[in-house]
Design a protein around this motif. Sequence first.
Motif, PDB file in Angstrom:
ATOM      1  N   SER A 225       0.855  -1.187   0.000  1.00 22.56           N
ATOM      2  CA  SER A 225       0.000   0.000   0.000  1.00 22.56           C
ATOM      3  C   SER A 225       0.890   1.236   0.000  1.00 22.56           C
ATOM      4  CB  SER A 225      -0.930   0.008   1.218  1.00 22.56           C
ATOM      5  OG  SER A 225      -1.931   1.004   1.081  1.00 22.56           O
ATOM      6  N   GLN A 254      -2.347  -1.773  -3.202  1.00 27.17           N
ATOM      7  CA  GLN A 254      -3.595  -1.006  -3.141  1.00 27.17           C
ATOM      8  C   GLN A 254      -3.313   0.362  -2.539  1.00 27.17           C
ATOM      9  OE1 GLN A 254      -6.677  -2.513  -0.490  1.00 27.17           O
ATOM     10  NE2 GLN A 254      -8.287  -1.776  -1.848  1.00 27.17           N
ATOM     11  N   ALA A 259      -7.494   1.261   0.566  1.00 20.61           N
ATOM     12  CA  ALA A 259      -7.324   0.241   1.598  1.00 20.61           C
ATOM     13  C   ALA A 259      -7.946   0.651   2.924  1.00 20.61           C
ATOM     14  CB  ALA A 259      -5.837  -0.058   1.789  1.00 20.61           C
ATOM     15  N   THR A 266      -9.287  -6.503   0.699  1.00 18.72           N
ATOM     16  CA  THR A 266      -7.989  -6.982   0.236  1.00 18.72           C
ATOM     17  C   THR A 266      -7.111  -7.328   1.439  1.00 18.72           C
ATOM     18  OG1 THR A 266      -7.012  -4.785   0.222  1.00 18.72           O
ATOM     19  CG2 THR A 266      -8.141  -5.497  -1.794  1.00 18.72           C
ATOM     20  N   ALA A 268      -4.141  -6.244   2.027  1.00 18.05           N
ATOM     21  CA  ALA A 268      -3.534  -5.010   2.543  1.00 18.05           C
ATOM     22  C   ALA A 268      -4.501  -4.246   3.424  1.00 18.05           C
ATOM     23  CB  ALA A 268      -3.070  -4.139   1.377  1.00 18.05           C
ATOM     24  N   ALA A 269      -5.763  -4.194   3.003  1.00 21.71           N
ATOM     25  CA  ALA A 269      -6.769  -3.485   3.785  1.00 21.71           C
ATOM     26  C   ALA A 269      -7.033  -4.183   5.111  1.00 21.71           C
ATOM     27  CB  ALA A 269      -8.063  -3.366   2.979  1.00 21.71           C
ATOM     28  N   GLY A 274      -2.831   0.155   4.623  1.00 23.10           N
ATOM     29  CA  GLY A 274      -3.164   1.495   4.154  1.00 23.10           C
ATOM     30  C   GLY A 274      -3.014   2.514   5.267  1.00 23.10           C
TER      31      GLY A 274
END
Length: 300
Positions: A225, A254, A259, A266, A268-269, A274
């Motif tokens: 991210s 992302q 995110a 996702t 990453a989220a 993020g």
Amino acid sequence: MAPPAGRTAAASGPEPSWSTAAPAPAPDFVVALGEPEGYDDRGRGRALGARVRPRVAVAAACVVLGVGLIGGAATGSWLTGDSGGGGTAGTYATAGTLWHSVPVDRLFPPTVDGRGAGPGGADRTWTRLAVAPDSGCVNAFDPLLHKVLAPVGCARLLRATYTDATQSFVTTVGLLFTTADAPAMRSLATRFRTEDLARRTDLVPRPYPAPDTVAAAFGDRQRASWTVSVLTEAPVVVYAVSGWADGRAADTPQPAADAMKAGATTAAAQAGLGNEAQGLADRIERGFRTTAAPATEQPS
């Protein structure tokens, strides 16, 4: 150099580039930065003589008060990011020189507190792992991001990599000091906004894999991210890119703005990467503004 696999191809056309020559000799960023120069005669005017007529004294006091309010408003606009058209030429130029006059611990503090910066408003604390050597901008960005940033030039690129309190995540934050004037920085900021460049997965900044730390494996494939902020009141671009500390690859990075959205699913989220990128970038940018404000104030 071809873009990493899975990323879109660059638009056709000539690619501007920075000079590949070695940067001019400068003090080592990590160990040789000095304290910023101070300013004298910064504000307290002398008392009016006893024989000054009352009406003249009142008028003089109004002038002094007005100047103080104007100066306070200018400093406030700097700290909030409201440049009012880019600020004065003097403050803009001074801000662009802070890379060699401010100690590293002021730009990249050893510890950064992120109250409310995590998912759901959780607190975060980041610890600095290492500051990258001052190596200029050659090979510092992927080719496409290099092309986008080329019009504003590169005076110095300062980077540091941090980890969270659990050492689960790593984040590189960068301060790109450009050679551009205020109109050029406004033009770049407008382009990022209108073309949504901060969300393009082929324009992700590169991390700094600090050797002998938990970020040693933080390479291009680990970018999960990121966020990019183009300042318009200073010749500076602030960015951050985050990933996992265990070296796992991210299928598709992302942008932090996506995110952090509610309901984002996702990897990453879900991990809060993020928030790692955006939270640390925001606080480094805020610290830069706070540091720059006294240096750019003019004696009253």
